[in-house]
Scaffold this motif. Structure first.
Motif, short mmCIF file in Angstrom:
data_model
loop_
_atom_site.label_atom_id
_atom_site.label_comp_id
_atom_site.label_asym_id
_atom_site.label_seq_id
_atom_site.Cartn_x
_atom_site.Cartn_y
_atom_site.Cartn_z
N ARG A 95 0.84 -1.19 0.00
CA ARG A 95 0.00 0.00 0.00
C ARG A 95 0.88 1.25 0.00
O ARG A 95 2.09 1.18 0.19
CB ARG A 95 -0.93 0.00 1.22
CG ARG A 95 -0.22 0.09 2.55
CD ARG A 95 -1.17 -0.19 3.69
NE ARG A 95 -1.67 -1.56 3.61
CZ ARG A 95 -2.95 -1.87 3.71
NH1 ARG A 95 -3.87 -0.93 3.91
NH2 ARG A 95 -3.36 -3.14 3.65
N VAL A 96 0.19 2.41 -0.19
CA VAL A 96 0.86 3.70 -0.25
C VAL A 96 0.39 4.52 0.93
O VAL A 96 -0.81 4.63 1.19
CB VAL A 96 0.56 4.45 -1.56
CG1 VAL A 96 1.19 5.85 -1.54
CG2 VAL A 96 1.08 3.66 -2.75
N VAL A 97 1.33 5.14 1.65
CA VAL A 97 1.00 6.02 2.77
C VAL A 97 1.78 7.31 2.59
O VAL A 97 2.99 7.29 2.33
CB VAL A 97 1.35 5.36 4.13
CG1 VAL A 97 1.12 6.36 5.26
CG2 VAL A 97 0.50 4.10 4.35
N ARG A 98 1.10 8.48 2.70
CA ARG A 98 1.76 9.78 2.54
C ARG A 98 1.96 10.39 3.92
O ARG A 98 1.06 10.38 4.76
CB ARG A 98 0.94 10.70 1.67
CG ARG A 98 1.57 12.09 1.52
CD ARG A 98 1.11 12.77 0.21
NE ARG A 98 -0.32 12.94 0.16
CZ ARG A 98 -0.97 14.02 0.60
NH1 ARG A 98 -0.31 15.00 1.18
NH2 ARG A 98 -2.28 14.12 0.45
N ALA A 99 3.11 10.95 4.10
CA ALA A 99 3.42 11.59 5.37
C ALA A 99 2.58 12.82 5.53
O ALA A 99 2.28 13.53 4.57
CB ALA A 99 4.91 11.94 5.43
#
Length: 598
Positions: A594-598
């Motif tokens: 998955r993709v997680v943005r700070a």
């Protein structure tokens, strides 16, 4: 030498040769223009002991006298005393002059057996006596004859160490004066030419510093001194009270002239200082001539002069032969030498033929050697100019050839330098690329990532744009290594790197290996939503990969942490890397892939 220079050189040689041919023709016309000098018909008688007196000569019957047949009495080199007898014609007008035109007779005693049997006392003169004893001032021996001598018989007693020649002439005063004017004018012109050419060659030597002109100056001085000694000018004007000096000067001056001529022959024809075949012979001949010049001061005159004449004949034949051989081989200085010295040789041949009675005695044939040497000096001045032009063309041709060679070498060197520079630049480019690329995956390495990320943040500040940093990690990569081996793990790294690289299609996007199974994607000039979209596309692209493993395939997933900031943000490159890494960590905790943005 270029073709144009060669054509100019050949043209110059032809022009010089035509000039010399013209002067030779004029020389021949000049020699033939003078009327023959008619001498007295004479007879000769040899007196080997030199003890006979004039009365004994008168008692000798006519049949015992040798008939000269209208020619000059000529006995060559002899130790005998000679008597010459001639009957004078009758005249009733002014006085006559008996002339013996050969200045090198040592002793001349003239008796006149007049009509009625009267025998006059002898008048003694000659080269062995002071010049002042001569009744008439002249380089020739002149005896005035009065009316009482008309029809008389003249008896001349002659002794000499030189060649025995007794040319008797009977002239009126007007004829003698006219002839003396011609002789004086000719001698003056000759000395003027010698002085002018001497100064000319001194200046040439001062300008060129060529050794050849030193030898030529020596030849000119010695030859001129020899000529004025032979024709009696030196005795008349230089040492009238030292008669012994005349015969003492002849052998050394002629020998020295040969020595200097030999040196001039060698150095005049040399080009670029290179010795030529035959040079050793002429240098040796010059050395022998120099030795003869010194030795002749002590040896008898006849031995010295005959030796010097032999050396002169050897020098003439050798120089002409070698110069002709060199000229036929195309050596231009040899052609010039033949052109100039042909006049000296021609003058000497004419004088010899005159003395042997082959050609008639004229004013020109009597002074042919002097005339030839004077013309040679003048012609040589033109020849020297032509030789200077020849040398100048040679230097110009050599310089042009040198320039061409240097230009070719420069062009070749520049081409080689350009080739080597291109090769070096290519090698440096390859080296630079190798230093920036990860060897295993083919994407940029950590070093290039740090430099590039720093420059992108600086550019973001300048252009008021944005940048996104994505930390990508392969899920469960350790399990792949433990289960399938490190070679399969390397294939997985290469495959994922290629997929990430293919997914970054925007200008400026780039992928770098951060370390181990972690990669980083840097995307400049992108919005926050665009960064999320790009990260999701990369994740999906990785999920679709199928890596062959044994009989089956292996699928891989990646987790991505994203950090994005605009130019008004305050994060450094290190801050963004840390933030992206923390977002990646949260993606891992949330279940991976998955993709997680700070």
């Amino acid at each position: 030498m270029s073709e144009g220079t060669a054509q100019v050189e050949r043209s110059d040689v032809r022009k010089t040769a035509l000039l010399v041919l013209l002067v030779l023709v004029l020389f021949g016309l000049f020699v033939g223009a003078f009327p023959e000098r008619k001498g007295l018909y004479s007879f000769s008688l040899e007196d080997p002991s030199g003890a006979m007196d004039v009365n004994q000569m008168l008692a000798v019957p006519d049949g015992a006298w040798a008939d000269a047949r209208g020619r000059t009495v000529n006995a060559g080199y002899t130790s005998s005393t000679y008597w010459v007898k001639a009957r004078l014609p009758s005249w009733t007008d002014a006085e006559r002059l008996l002339v013996i035109n050969f200045p090198l007779i040592e002793s001349v005693a003239i008796y006149r057996h007049q009509k009625g049997g009267h025998l006059t006392p002898p008048h003694q003169m000659g080269a062995a006596y002071p010049f002042g004893r001569r009744p008439v001032t002249s380089e020739s021996y002149v005896m005035p004859l009065g009316a009482a001598d008309s029809g008389a018989t003249v008896l001349v007693q002659v002794r000499t160490r030189s060649s025995m020649q007794v040319p008797l002439e009977l002239l009126t005063v007007d004829e003698f004066n006219a002839n003396q004017r011609r002789v004086s004018l000719f001698h003056g012109a000759y000395l003027g030419v010698v002085a002018a050419m001497l100064l000319y060659n001194i200046l040439l030597f001062a300008v060129s510093r060529e050794r050849a002109y030193v030898w030529y100056l020596g030849w000119m001085v010695c030859m001129a001194l020899f000529v004025v000694t032979v024709n009696g000018m030196a005795f008349q004007w230089l040492w009238p009270d030292l008669p012994w000096l005349t015969f003492k000067m002849l052998p050394p001056t002629l020998s020295l002239a040969i020595a200097f001529a030999s040196g001039f022959f060698v150095y005049f024809q040399r080009e670029h200082g290179r010795a030529l075949p035959g040079d050793t012979w002429f240098l040796a001949l010059g050395g022998v001539s120099l030795g003869v010049a010194v030795a002749s001061l002590a040896m008898p005159f006849r031995v010295g002069i005959i030796t010097a004449i032999g050396l002169a004949m050897l020098m003439v034949t050798s120089s002409v032969g070698v110069a002709v051989w060199r000229a036929r081989r195309g050596q231009v200085p040899a052609m010039y030498y033949l052109m100039a010295f042909s006049f000296v040789i021609t003058g000497g041949v004419v004088l010899a033929l005159n003395k042997f009675g082959v050609i008639p005695r004229t004013f020109a044939t009597e002074y042919a050697a002097e005339l030839g040497s004077a013309i040679e000096m003048v012609v040589l001045s033109f020849v020297i100019i032509a030789r200077f032009n020849h040398q100048r063309w040679q230097r110009e041709a050599a310089q042009a050839e040198l320039i061409r060679n240097q230009t070719m070498r420069t062009v070749e060197l520049e081409a080689r330098v350009a080739e080597r520079t291109a090769e070096l630049e290519a090698a440096n480019g390859q080296l630079l690329a190798l230093s920036q690329v990860d060897a295993l995956t083919g994407v940029f390495n950590r070093r290039h990532l740090d430099e590039r990320l720093h420059s992108e943040l600086r550019r973001m500040d300048r252009t008021q744009s944005s940048v996104a940093v994505m930390m990508v990690d392969i899920d469960h990569f350790k399990h792949v290594n433990d289960t399938h081996g490190h070679q399969t793990g390397d294939v997985c790294l290469q495959t994922i790197a290629a997929a990430l690289k293919a997914g970054c299609q925007r200008p400026g996007d780039f992928v770098a290996r951060y370390g181990g199974e972690e990669f980083m994607v840097v995307a400049p000039d992108i919005s926050a939503a665009g960064a999320d979209t790009l990260a999701e596309q990369l994740r999906q692209r990785a999920a679709l990969l199928a890596i062959p493993v044994g009989a089956g395939t292996l699928t891989m997933t990646v987790s991505i942490g994203v950090c994005w900031q605009h130019s008004n943000g305050s994060l450094s490159e290190q801050d963004m890397v840390v933030a992206a890494d923390q977002a990646l960590y949260r993606a891992k905790e949330a279940g991976r892939n998955r993709v997680v943005r700070a």
